[in-house]
Design a protein around this motif. Structure first.
Motif, PDB file in Angstrom:
ATOM      1  N   SER A  63       8.104 -25.168  14.430  1.00 18.00           N
ATOM      2  CA  SER A  63       8.967 -25.119  15.459  1.00 18.00           C
ATOM      3  C   SER A  63       8.721 -23.919  16.599  1.00 18.00           C
ATOM      4  CB  SER A  63      10.284 -24.558  15.113  1.00 18.00           C
ATOM      5  OG  SER A  63      10.305 -23.486  13.983  1.00 18.00           O
ATOM      6  N   ASP A  64       7.749 -23.028  16.039  1.00 19.74           N
ATOM      7  CA  ASP A  64       7.219 -21.883  17.044  1.00 19.74           C
ATOM      8  C   ASP A  64       6.094 -22.364  17.644  1.00 19.74           C
ATOM      9  OD1 ASP A  64       5.458 -21.753  15.038  1.00 19.74           O
ATOM     10  OD2 ASP A  64       5.699 -19.631  14.607  1.00 19.74           O
ATOM     11  N   ASN A 108       7.880 -36.171  24.785  1.00 21.16           N
ATOM     12  CA  ASN A 108       7.944 -35.455  23.471  1.00 21.16           C
ATOM     13  C   ASN A 108       6.839 -34.659  23.102  1.00 21.16           C
ATOM     14  OD1 ASN A 108       9.034 -34.551  20.617  1.00 21.16           O
ATOM     15  ND2 ASN A 108       7.661 -36.198  20.093  1.00 21.16           N
ATOM     16  N   LEU A 109       5.890 -35.552  23.457  1.00 26.54           N
ATOM     17  CA  LEU A 109       4.098 -34.780  23.283  1.00 26.54           C
ATOM     18  C   LEU A 109       4.028 -33.798  24.343  1.00 26.54           C
ATOM     19  CD1 LEU A 109       1.230 -34.867  22.306  1.00 26.54           C
ATOM     20  CD2 LEU A 109       0.781 -36.851  23.843  1.00 26.54           C
ATOM     21  N   LEU A 110       4.520 -33.806  25.522  1.00 24.34           N
ATOM     22  CA  LEU A 110       4.450 -32.573  26.571  1.00 24.34           C
ATOM     23  C   LEU A 110       5.213 -31.404  26.043  1.00 24.34           C
ATOM     24  CD1 LEU A 110       3.258 -31.777  29.235  1.00 24.34           C
ATOM     25  CD2 LEU A 110       5.303 -32.622  30.270  1.00 24.34           C
ATOM     26  N   ASP A 111       6.202 -31.792  25.745  1.00 26.36           N
ATOM     27  CA  ASP A 111       7.045 -30.406  24.961  1.00 26.36           C
ATOM     28  C   ASP A 111       6.311 -29.819  23.921  1.00 26.36           C
ATOM     29  OD1 ASP A 111       9.204 -31.090  26.832  1.00 26.36           O
ATOM     30  OD2 ASP A 111      10.458 -32.319  25.282  1.00 26.36           O
ATOM     31  N   GLY A 116       2.980 -25.036  21.963  1.00 25.19           N
ATOM     32  CA  GLY A 116       1.592 -24.766  21.535  1.00 25.19           C
ATOM     33  C   GLY A 116       1.056 -23.507  22.314  1.00 25.19           C
ATOM     34  N   LEU A 117       1.262 -23.831  23.841  1.00 25.86           N
ATOM     35  CA  LEU A 117       0.902 -23.040  24.789  1.00 25.86           C
ATOM     36  C   LEU A 117       1.678 -21.705  24.495  1.00 25.86           C
ATOM     37  CD1 LEU A 117       0.232 -25.494  27.619  1.00 25.86           C
ATOM     38  CD2 LEU A 117      -1.502 -24.003  26.563  1.00 25.86           C
ATOM     39  N   ASN A 118       2.942 -21.868  24.438  1.00 26.73           N
ATOM     40  CA  ASN A 118       3.680 -20.444  24.493  1.00 26.73           C
ATOM     41  C   ASN A 118       3.195 -19.650  23.558  1.00 26.73           C
ATOM     42  OD1 ASN A 118       5.898 -20.501  26.480  1.00 26.73           O
ATOM     43  ND2 ASN A 118       6.827 -22.294  25.595  1.00 26.73           N
ATOM     44  N   TYR A 119       3.118 -20.340  21.955  1.00 22.73           N
ATOM     45  CA  TYR A 119       2.922 -19.437  20.888  1.00 22.73           C
ATOM     46  C   TYR A 119       1.330 -18.831  21.150  1.00 22.73           C
ATOM     47  CZ  TYR A 119       1.731 -18.125  16.130  1.00 22.73           C
ATOM     48  OH  TYR A 119       1.384 -17.496  15.085  1.00 22.73           O
TER      49      TYR A 119
END
Length: 697
Positions: A63-64, A108-111, A116-119
């Motif tokens: 989730s992160d 959903n894939l883009l989200d 993953g980019l955020n993390y």
């Protein structure tokens, strides 16, 4: 080789795009950014898509935005977080490629990708190896952002892009390292629609195209060899990647204002480096193992430039299309397009090509780093720069043999037969001052003074016609393990034949010491022994693994049948010597008929002078390790007042002389020949003709 096919596809796309692009003076800055972004995007989309990997990544992402099997926190020499970026690239490809089916443009894939980019952007995993932080991770990360540039909100995109840093102001990044970091700046500029940043990146790349005269700087040298990691020859590996980059960026900038940064002068340097450097270190689809540094400990590292890459280069260097096509034919199995000899004086290596063979030798000196062990790679490479020779006919003689090599028996080297002496820890710093070469572009000589691992020797290599004659003298060592000189160690292919006492026979034993040997023949190469004692011939299976020479290598055991020849000098050698000749590209029948014609005369083989005459060619090679004189033949005496390497050809009315100072310190040298000669440099005295030669700076 797959990467070259991808690049070729990308360049084809660029050419198609250029058809519809007007002259660069007619485009706005934003239009130029859009064209360049489209080219980079097409390049990224040539990567292969693995749907199974995408499905696995989606099922396990947390989730992160992290994955539970990746260690993001432990800081080591390696970089486990790379797997995070590879997964994001695959997911981005699935989002962009219609063939991904239901994943194509799926919200959903883009989200999940943005999660993953955020993390990654928040945690910014690190490594003890600066390369992953400055180059490796950003180059993977930037691909994801560019592929999703139009899909991510501008503010978020700029936030993600903040991870990409412009490091072009760091003077420590030179050669290939600079093109790497500059490419990140270029991509960052395209992601952010920042024309100035793109120009900084491309200008930084173009700035590497110059002749580097300072020995401590990396890049293209005056002899068109390439250095990376100190004064270290790296025309393969880093250097090959560097030249690919330059040609690729020229394509990327075609039709755009950025192309002006690659001036005619810079493009001429690239062309010369390709033909007078890169081409000469290769043969067929292989490359000289002495030019690839620690890459020798990686699988499939001996690749030459690809035919697809040469096709692509022709698009912007069409004036030399016939030469590139001839080069391409050699890579595909045809004759070498430019037979001859070249001494690369900045890199202490000599190459010698025939139509269907390649020979070379590389020697050490205080002016060069011979090789390197970094990041746990090339663990056994100590002897690599110590007079190692390449002997190639097919180009496959050494391809992936290195896990099973006996690293004390690298072809051409003199070593202690104890594997621990081959261990390399960091850079190989040459300690000898005497090292150099001379030649006339057809024939040449290399020589150096050897004092390594407690063994002393004077070693020279004479490339005359289609032969390489190797001399060693003054081989001394205190009581130690066996001291040996290796003639060759390559894959065993076909039968081995020997000739002793004038009789030719097939060699059937696994190993034998031969004391009455005339010659050996194997795989279209003949070996003649003028010093016939203590020659060891071996044909057997050898075992090893990539892990033995590379800490991150595959530990699985590998076995190959290997052909080896070496000479034993004893456990306490005193004034030992060797003398052998290598004759490439000869069938057994031809070699048997022609072996007598290689009647070289060994005039001297001592620690003071090594000198050779080839009566058939009427040429001489002389190595003065110290000032002295030598009688080359009856009535012909040559004297030098300095340490010198000389290649000399007899003419009908005199001599052609080619000389080099192996110490790199002299301004002039006086040669005396006891004959009456004429010439602009000649003066007469009671000894004969004194030739005063001014040496270059």
């Amino acid at each position: 080789m797959d990467k070259y096919k991808k690049l070729f596809c990308f360049i084809t796309v660029c050419v198609l795009l250029l058809v519809s692009v007007p002259g660069w003076g007619q485009l706005s800055k934003q239009q130029e950014i859009d064209v360049l972004t489209a080219r980079l995007e097409q390049m990224a989309l040539t990567r292969s898509l693995n749907i199974e990997e995408v499905e696995s990544s989606l099922s396990q992402i947390q989730s992160d935005g992290s994955w539970p099997d990746i260690n993001y926190n432990e800081i080591t020499q390696y970089y486990d977080a790379k797997r995070h970026l590879i997964r994001l690239i695959q997911m981005s490809l699935a989002y962009r490629k219609p063939e991904s089916g239901s994943y194509y443009q799926a919200k959903n894939l883009l989200d999940k990708i943005q999660l993953g980019l955020n993390y990654f952007c928040q945690t910014q995993p690190s490594s003890k190896n600066w390369w992953y932080v400055d180059i490796g991770a950003p180059q993977d990360y930037m691909v994801v952002l560019l592929l999703l540039k139009k899909e991510i909100e501008k503010d978020k995109l700029m936030y993600y892009s903040s991870y990409l840093k412009d490091r072009t102001d760091n003077p420590a990044h030179q050669g290939k390292n600079r093109t790497w970091v500059a490419e990140i700046t270029l991509w960052k500029g395209c992601i952010e629609d920042n024309y100035e940043l793109i120009e900084i990146g491309i200008n930084s790349i173009a700035s590497t195209v110059k002749i580097i005269y300072n020995s401590n700087e990396e890049g293209i040298k005056a002899d068109y060899s390439i250095h990376q990691h100190r004064p270290q020859l790296y025309s393969g590996g880093y250097g090959m990647g560097f030249m690919e980059d330059l040609n690729r960026f020229i394509h990327l900038s075609n039709g755009l204002s950025f192309s002006r940064l690659f001036t005619k002068e810079k493009r001429d340097i690239i062309t010369k480096t390709m033909f007078e450097g890169q081409m000469l270190f290769g043969y067929r689809d292989s490359y000289d193992f002495g030019t690839i540094g620690r890459n020798i400990s990686r699988p499939n590292a001996l690749f030459n430039i690809s035919p697809e890459m040469l096709d692509a280069i022709i698009a912007h260097d069409s004036l030399y299309k016939p030469q590139y096509q001839a080069w391409k034919r050699n890579i595909e199995g045809g004759p070498f397009p430019a037979p001859g000899n070249k001494y690369f004086w900045k890199s202490a290596i000599m190459t010698h090509h025939g139509d269907n063979y390649y020979l070379s030798t590389k020697v050490p000196s205080v002016r060069n780093n011979g090789t390197e062990m970094l990041n746990g790679e090339n663990l056994m490479g100590y002897y690599l720069p110590l007079g190692a020779t390449n002997i190639l006919i097919t180009g496959d003689e050494y391809r992936n043999i290195f896990p099973v090599w006996d690293w004390t028996r690298i072809p051409g080297t003199t070593a202690i037969a104890n594997q621990s002496t081959a261990e390399l820890r960091w850079y190989h710093f040459g300690s000898n001052r005497f090292a150099g070469g001379a030649g006339n572009s057809k024939n040449g000589i290399m020589a150096y003074e050897h004092a390594y691992t407690g063994v002393q020797a004077w070693k020279s290599y004479f490339f005359f016609g289609d032969a390489m004659l190797c001399l060693g003298s003054g081989i001394n060592a205190a009581k130690t393990q066996m001291v040996i000189t290796s003639v060759n160690q390559c894959f065993l292919r076909g039968d081995v034949y020997i000739n002793r006492a004038g009789k030719t026979e097939k060699f059937t034993k696994e190993k034998e010491k031969l004391d009455d040997l005339n010659w050996i023949h194997h795989d279209n190469v003949g070996y003649i022994f003028l010093d016939q004692k203590n020659i060891i011939l071996q044909q057997k299976e050898q075992q090893g693994s990539w892990k033995m020479i590379n800490e991150s290598g595959d530990p699985e055991s590998i076995t190959h049948r290997v052909f080896s020849i070496w000479k034993e000098h004893g456990h306490t050698p005193v004034n030992e010597s060797y003398c052998y000749i290598v004759i490439p590209d000869k069938s057994l029948a031809d070699f048997e008929k022609e072996s007598d014609k290689y009647n070289f005369e060994i005039i001297a083989n001592s620690p003071e002078i090594q000198a050779v005459k080839n009566p058939e060619m009427q040429n001489y090679g002389i190595v003065f390790y110290q000032p002295g004189k030598v009688e080359l033949e009856k009535g012909l005496v040559l004297t030098s007042d300095k340490s010198l390497i000389i290649y000399m050809e007899k003419l009908t009315d005199g001599y052609d002389l080619f000389v080099a100072d192996p110490l790199f310190v002299e301004e002039s040298v006086n040669l005396t020949i006891n004959q009456k000669l004429k010439g602009p440099l000649v003066k007469q005295d009671k000894r004969g003709s004194v030739i005063n030669i001014k040496l270059p700076n």
